[in-house]
Write an enzyme that holds these catalytic residues in place. Structure first.
Site, PDB file in Angstrom:
ATOM      1  N   GLU A 127       7.007  13.704   9.327  1.00 43.42           N
ATOM      2  CA  GLU A 127       7.924  12.709  10.200  1.00 43.42           C
ATOM      3  C   GLU A 127       8.692  13.402  11.396  1.00 43.42           C
ATOM      4  O   GLU A 127       8.699  12.435  12.379  1.00 43.42           O
ATOM      5  CB  GLU A 127       9.059  12.400   9.096  1.00 43.42           C
ATOM      6  CG  GLU A 127       8.522  11.496   7.878  1.00 43.42           C
ATOM      7  CD  GLU A 127       9.257  11.354   6.426  1.00 43.42           C
ATOM      8  OE1 GLU A 127      10.484  12.140   6.698  1.00 43.42           O
ATOM      9  OE2 GLU A 127       8.769  11.106   5.691  1.00 43.42           O
ATOM     10  N   ASP A 138      16.753  15.001  11.035  1.00 40.87           N
ATOM     11  CA  ASP A 138      16.392  13.694  10.347  1.00 40.87           C
ATOM     12  C   ASP A 138      17.061  13.701   9.143  1.00 40.87           C
ATOM     13  O   ASP A 138      16.529  14.334   7.999  1.00 40.87           O
ATOM     14  CB  ASP A 138      14.821  13.624  10.110  1.00 40.87           C
ATOM     15  CG  ASP A 138      14.446  12.458   9.505  1.00 40.87           C
ATOM     16  OD1 ASP A 138      15.122  11.610   8.946  1.00 40.87           O
ATOM     17  OD2 ASP A 138      13.140  11.906   9.190  1.00 40.87           O
TER      18      ASP A 138
HETATM   19 MG    MG Z   1      12.794   8.738   7.182  1.00 40.08          MG
END
Ligand code: MG
Ligand code: ADP
Length: 615
Positions: A175, A199
């Site tokens: 990600e 994140d």
């Molecule tokens: Mg996410």
């Protein structure tokens, strides 16, 4: 014939989040999210109706308020993990955890065992259909993102989920790496720059340190290298929501079980509302009593602080791992809905001594980056290349339950390593090995990924066979294993028994079940897919026929034309909404034409080659 149509459909990028999922595409117009004008985010929640129907997204959340026992959220936390590992989390979140095959974490719904892969597959199927209806083509290929620290079992399970949803995963991308792609970091004059991707989503936290490295001589691209990554699978906005509820009940009383889901939903809503107002209050009816629940900025900051502190500890770990000083970081990128919290922005800015990068919507960054990766894979973008690292060390169990690490954590992938060993008994023809992933010294502290049996070793005295085991980790971070006995050259047969993933038989069974399950739904989607593919095929065949008709014998051309007409009639009827269409009959009609047109295909290609152009 499926090739020409497959290559025309775009490769979508999917952020399969713990809390929210999102699909995006990157075409000539650039990267953009698909699936909804109001909100493209699909909550990663699936409701299992008593009639067998499955509902995904915001509607599933609504249904779930009254039937939490039929509603699965956060399936991603369970994917590729054991029921034992997830026990505590399931209890605190009230999810109906049960033990699936081999102790896998699964959910019990109506006494049926549902694996997290199946739940994720429902979400992926919904995203796929969103993309299909918006783009008007059938989609069968995707780039899917996973947290950077997902181990092999979790990555495999994610692939299995995609397979159940009819999607081929061309690449699993971390990600944070996808987020950097979305920002287009790595272009131009940034070589040597170090970037941190922070994140904080609903369920997971990731901190990744990237470095933009000089382009290689033979590549016309800039490269990202992931220097280090750390995270916490059990840290996110959900925890803040639960802590808010605990704060409301800090006098020691506990909310009724039946009210918990609504309270958590209220906490989440008020938390988000604080991004726009200084204090918020709403009332909720609990057990016949209307009660007011309020939240102020100061309270939210205090509640969130311990969680934010934990994220910063992860950031420190990443910097230590990579031996990079804080002031060497050129940019900090914020990703994930929870980074909207002003406390997070302040804390991250203080920690890194610089303002974080927030130009893109933190909810969408990952999906957009996945779409960019999809475009790179389809050859539309050649300007970026990605290097990733292995999130956790991979090794084998050795004597005395110790682990021998073959590939160290943070090794750039793809990676390959070999280990040599021998037998311990005379005439031994098989060896059992356990593959482990983790940083600890002893097997019981690591995760066992798989047990595999090497068989077919020619009988020799103990210590004589030269067994060589090769670990290969592909660009997706997925492990495959080969073993060979050097003296005889015999390739040992590997029977891998995954500790957490699905066996082939299970995957096949679940695929069959999921088809049987949503029979009519599937049938409808299948017919839509068949229409899309058939039209592409028919167009291609008609074009080719026009060009090379004179080079083919008449009976063959007539047969093709008859089949074309039959297929066209079928497509026409399907698109006109006819109810009595049998997808199997449709499919065999299409397949017959596929087979029949091979000769035409060959003829058209040799025609083009002679003519100097390949279409
Ligand atoms: Mg996410
Ligand atoms: P995931 O990657 O885990 O699927 P997302 O990136 O979609 O998650 O983030 C979802 C989380 O973001 C949820 O916990 C949600 O409550 C939180 N969130 C969304 N908007 C805000 C906001 N304005 N303030 C605080 N938290 C928010």
């Amino acid at each position: 014939m499926s090739e020409p149509s497959a290559s025309k459909s775009p490769i979508v990028g999917i952020d399969l989040g713990t809390t929210n999922s999102l699909v995006a595409v990157c075409d000539a117009a650039g990267p953009r999210v698909l699936g909804g004008v109001v909100s493209a985010l699909t909550p990663s929640v699936v409701f299992f109706g008593a009639d067998g129907a499955r509902t995904v997204g915001a509607e599933a959340i609504r249904f779930g308020l009254s039937r939490p026992d039929r509603t699965i959220a956060s399936a991603k936390r369970f994917i590729g993990r054991s029921a034992k590992e997830m026990g505590a989390f399931a209890t605190s979140s009230g999810l109906p955890l049960t033990e699936g095959p081999r102790g896998l974490a699964a959910f019990s719904i109506d006494g049926q065992c549902v694996l997290p892969q199946e739940v994720s597959a429902e979400i992926l199927r919904t995203l796929r259909h969103q993309a299909e209806s918006e783009l008007g083509v059938s989609i069968d290929r995707a780039v899917i993102t996973v947290p950077a620290y997902f181990d092999d079992a979790q990555r495999q399970a994610t692939r299995d989920a995609a397979r159940l949803a009819g999607l081929r995963v061309l690449r699993l991308v971390n990600e944070p790496t996808a987020a950097s792609l979305a920002y287009g970091i790595g272009r131009g004059s940034q070589v040597g720059e170090k970037v941190v991707i922070y994140d904080l989503g609903g369920g997971t936290f990731d901190c990744t340190l990237l470095e933009i490295i000089p382009r290689e001589a033979d590549l016309e691209t800039d490269c990202f290298q992931v220097l280090a990554t750390a995270g916490d699978t059990e840290l996110g906005g959900d925890d803040i929501d639960r802590a808010i509820v605990a704060h409301w009940f800090r006098d020691g009383t506990a909310p009724e079980l039946a009210d918990r889901a609504r309270l958590v939903a209220l906490a989440e809503r008020l938390k988000r509302a604080l991004s726009h107002s200084a204090s918020v209050e709403e009332t909720l009816e609990l057990q016949g009593d209307r009660r007011a629940f309020a939240l102020t900025h100061a309270e939210l900051d205090e509640i969130a602080k311990p969680f934010v502190d934990r994220t910063l500890a992860c950031c420190s770990r990443v910097l230590n791992d990579a031996k990079v000083a804080r002031d060497a970081i050129a940019r900090v990128v914020l990703v994930g809905g929870s980074t909207r919290l002003s406390l997070v922005r302040r804390a991250v800015a203080d920690f890194f001594q610089r303002e974080p990068y927030t130009a893109l919507d933190p909810d969408r960054v990952v999906a957009l980056g996945a779409a960019v990766q999809g475009a790179i894979l389809s050859g539309n973008r050649r300007d970026l290349l990605l290097l990733d690292v292995l999130p956790l060390s991979l090794g084998l169990e050795t004597v005395g339950s110790a682990t021998a690490k073959l590939l160290m954590r943070n090794t750039p992938i793809p990676a390959r390593a070999t280990e040599k060993f021998s037998t311990s008994m005379d005439g031994q023809t098989s060896v059992k090995l356990q593959v482990v992933q983790g940083e600890r010294e002893f097997v019981e502290d690591c995760r066992s990924l798989a047990t595999f049996h090497l068989t077919g070793i020619p009988p020799m005295p103990a210590g004589i066979p030269q067994l060589e085991v090769e670990f290969l980790v592909d660009q997706n971070g997925v492990l495959s294993i080969r073993a060979v006995e050097r003296r005889s050259g015999v390739e040992a047969t590997l029977q891998i028994i995954p500790s957490y993933g699905l066996t082939e038989a299970e995957a096949t069974r679940m695929e069959a079940e999921s088809i049987a399950h949503a029979r009519s739904d599937m049938e409808r989607h299948r017919i839509t897919d068949l229409c899309v593919h058939s039209k592409l095929d028919m167009k291609w065949i008609s074009d080719a026929l026009r060009r090379v008709r004179s080079e083919l014998e008449a009976p063959y051309v007539e047969d093709l034309e008859r089949q074309l007409a039959q297929l066209a009639a079928m497509v026409h009827a399907a698109e006109a909404g006819a109810q009595n269409i049998d997808a199997n009959a449709f499919s065999s009609l299409k397949q017959r034409l596929d087979v029949a047109s091979v000769r035409l295909h060959e003829c058209a290609i040799s025609h083009s080659i002679r003519g100097g152009s390949i279409r």
